[in-house]
Design a protein around this motif. Structure first.
Motif, PDB file in Angstrom:
ATOM      1  N   HIS A 263       0.417  -1.274   0.102  1.00 51.55           N
ATOM      2  CA  HIS A 263      -0.131  -0.464   0.360  1.00 51.55           C
ATOM      3  C   HIS A 263       0.545   1.626  -0.140  1.00 51.55           C
ATOM      4  O   HIS A 263       2.029   1.161   0.592  1.00 51.55           O
ATOM      5  CB  HIS A 263      -0.905   0.255   1.137  1.00 51.55           C
ATOM      6  CG  HIS A 263      -1.553  -1.074   0.955  1.00 51.55           C
ATOM      7  ND1 HIS A 263      -2.540  -1.095   2.020  1.00 51.55           N
ATOM      8  CD2 HIS A 263      -2.654  -1.760   0.625  1.00 51.55           C
ATOM      9  CE1 HIS A 263      -3.778  -2.278   1.953  1.00 51.55           C
ATOM     10  NE2 HIS A 263      -3.040  -2.983   0.640  1.00 51.55           N
ATOM     11  N   LYS A 264       0.369   2.000  -0.730  1.00 52.01           N
ATOM     12  CA  LYS A 264       1.214   3.525  -1.190  1.00 52.01           C
ATOM     13  C   LYS A 264      -0.183   4.689   0.109  1.00 52.01           C
ATOM     14  O   LYS A 264       1.054   5.522   0.122  1.00 52.01           O
ATOM     15  CB  LYS A 264       1.400   3.936  -2.155  1.00 52.01           C
ATOM     16  CG  LYS A 264       2.143   2.843  -2.955  1.00 52.01           C
ATOM     17  CD  LYS A 264       3.575   2.902  -2.633  1.00 52.01           C
ATOM     18  CE  LYS A 264       4.077   1.834  -3.595  1.00 52.01           C
ATOM     19  NZ  LYS A 264       5.298   1.506  -3.049  1.00 52.01           N
ATOM     20  N   ARG A 268      -2.547   4.299   5.617  1.00 51.87           N
ATOM     21  CA  ARG A 268      -1.173   4.879   5.548  1.00 51.87           C
ATOM     22  C   ARG A 268      -1.567   6.705   6.202  1.00 51.87           C
ATOM     23  O   ARG A 268      -0.703   6.091   6.384  1.00 51.87           O
ATOM     24  CB  ARG A 268      -0.476   4.802   5.082  1.00 51.87           C
ATOM     25  CG  ARG A 268       0.038   3.008   4.088  1.00 51.87           C
ATOM     26  CD  ARG A 268       0.524   3.159   3.018  1.00 51.87           C
ATOM     27  NE  ARG A 268       2.489   3.594   3.570  1.00 51.87           N
ATOM     28  CZ  ARG A 268       3.417   3.547   4.163  1.00 51.87           C
ATOM     29  NH1 ARG A 268       3.094   2.047   4.416  1.00 51.87           N
ATOM     30  NH2 ARG A 268       4.235   4.148   4.120  1.00 51.87           N
ATOM     31  N   GLN A 271       1.727   8.158   7.655  1.00 54.08           N
ATOM     32  CA  GLN A 271       2.685   8.070   6.992  1.00 54.08           C
ATOM     33  C   GLN A 271       2.973   9.249   6.415  1.00 54.08           C
ATOM     34  O   GLN A 271       2.560   9.822   5.266  1.00 54.08           O
ATOM     35  CB  GLN A 271       3.109   6.932   6.962  1.00 54.08           C
ATOM     36  CG  GLN A 271       2.050   5.779   8.181  1.00 54.08           C
ATOM     37  CD  GLN A 271       2.327   3.837   7.628  1.00 54.08           C
ATOM     38  OE1 GLN A 271       3.571   4.091   7.494  1.00 54.08           O
ATOM     39  NE2 GLN A 271       1.725   3.376   8.041  1.00 54.08           N
ATOM     40  N   HIS A 293      -7.956   7.669   1.803  1.00 54.55           N
ATOM     41  CA  HIS A 293      -6.064   8.003   2.406  1.00 54.55           C
ATOM     42  C   HIS A 293      -5.710   8.453   0.397  1.00 54.55           C
ATOM     43  O   HIS A 293      -5.551   7.972  -0.569  1.00 54.55           O
ATOM     44  CB  HIS A 293      -6.218   6.247   2.454  1.00 54.55           C
ATOM     45  CG  HIS A 293      -6.670   5.978   3.724  1.00 54.55           C
ATOM     46  ND1 HIS A 293      -7.778   4.722   3.329  1.00 54.55           N
ATOM     47  CD2 HIS A 293      -6.729   5.908   5.097  1.00 54.55           C
ATOM     48  CE1 HIS A 293      -8.463   4.525   3.893  1.00 54.55           C
ATOM     49  NE2 HIS A 293      -7.439   5.494   4.840  1.00 54.55           N
TER      50      HIS A 293
END
Ligand SMILES: [Zn+2]
Length: 300
Positions: A263-264, A268, A271, A293
């Motif tokens: 996952h990018k 996240r 992050q 996201h």
């Protein structure tokens, strides 16, 4: 919820093990304690009886994916349709039924706690069982005449398949049906494009550099092209990695996929963005009732 890569992984597995097997028996407890019993799903006890009568003794021909639906084609022009919804996944192996519970008798991954919520099984002529684990019991299992698929309520309004029936031109046409929609929601609309859900739409937009709240009508031809290329790349990566198991999804042998490690954007939050030289931070925002996201810098 399983999306195109997870359903593809399951269907590939089914095609390795099911063809030519005869369905010897059907069991389900979906009708116990579930609401919203539409008359044509096995959660309805009467339909379950009909389903059993029609399916027992039939031979499995093949399995197919359409959008997020699994289609299991049988002899006698019948097709079982399974939509895994939130927590459903099909498992294949040796099982025994004791008391009121199905238990995997193979030691190993079928005994993973996520694989223990068995609410539907097909007993097969080689002694193995196709078992359906579904913790929250939201899944849909039904049966239809194979030659009525084009008019079936779950199939007739679906958009094109991204990996076989979509081009930049057809994506542009499909998006133009929802000009005022925000791209995150429109990508997840199954009548626009088939098979994309919350995880993969986040990843597609991260890779495209497009903000999830952009109105479809504001996207340039170049931007739609980026979305198309990213969609193909992200979905193919999901398939190569055997799907995403951040939540309940497992393949038919009870094994996890690997896309959750790639996952990018999805989950996240806070992050640092992994795009080279970006320096942004992944942000979470509810858009159209779903959590999106995205990077606060390079997704514009
Ligand atoms: Zn970024």
């Amino acid at each position: 919820m399983p999306e195109l890569p997870e359903v593809t992984t399951t269907v590939k597995g089914l095609n390795q093990v099911l063809p030519h097997l005869i369905i010897a028996d059907v069991w389900s407890d979906y009708h116990v304690g579930t609401k919203n019993k539409s008359p044509e799903v096995i959660k309805n006890e009467k339909f379950l009886e009909y389903f059993k009568k029609e399916v027992i003794g039939k031979t499995v021909l093949s399995a197919e994916r359409r959008a997020k639906n699994i289609l299991i084609h049988l002899s006698g022009e019948k097709t079982i349709l399974i939509h895994m919804k939130m927590t459903g996944h099909l498992l294949f192996g040796n099982y025994s039924f004791t008391g009121s519970k199905w238990t995997a008798t193979d030691t190993g991954l079928l005994q993973d706690p996520f694989n223990q919520f068995i609410h539907f099984t097909l007993s097969l002529s080689n002694g193995k069982t196709l078992a359906f684990s579904d913790m929250r019991k939201f899944a849909k299992v039904t049966l239809f005449e194979t030659n009525t698929r084009d008019s079936h309520i779950d199939l007739k309004n679906l958009g094109p398949e991204p990996l076989s029936h979509l081009t930049k031109e057809t994506l542009t046409q499909q998006l133009s049906k929802k000009p005022r929609g925000v791209i995150k929601s429109v990508l997840m609309d199954q009548t626009v494009v088939a098979g994309v859900g919350n995880i993969y739409s986040d990843e597609i937009l991260w890779l495209s550099g497009i903000h999830p709240e952009r109105k479809v009508e504001s996207l340039s031809t170049n931007e739609v092209g980026k979305i198309f290329d990213s969609m193909i790349e992200v979905l193919n990566t999901g398939i190569e990695l055997g799907g995403d198991s951040m939540s309940d999804y497992r393949n038919i042998y009870g094994e996890r996929g690997g896309f959750q490690n790639s996952h990018k954007a999805y989950r996240r939050t806070k992050q640092i963005c992994q795009k080279k030289g970006c320096g942004g931070v992944i942000t979470r925002k509810v858009i159209g009732g779903r959590s999106a996201h995205f990077c606060n810098i390079h997704q514009k």
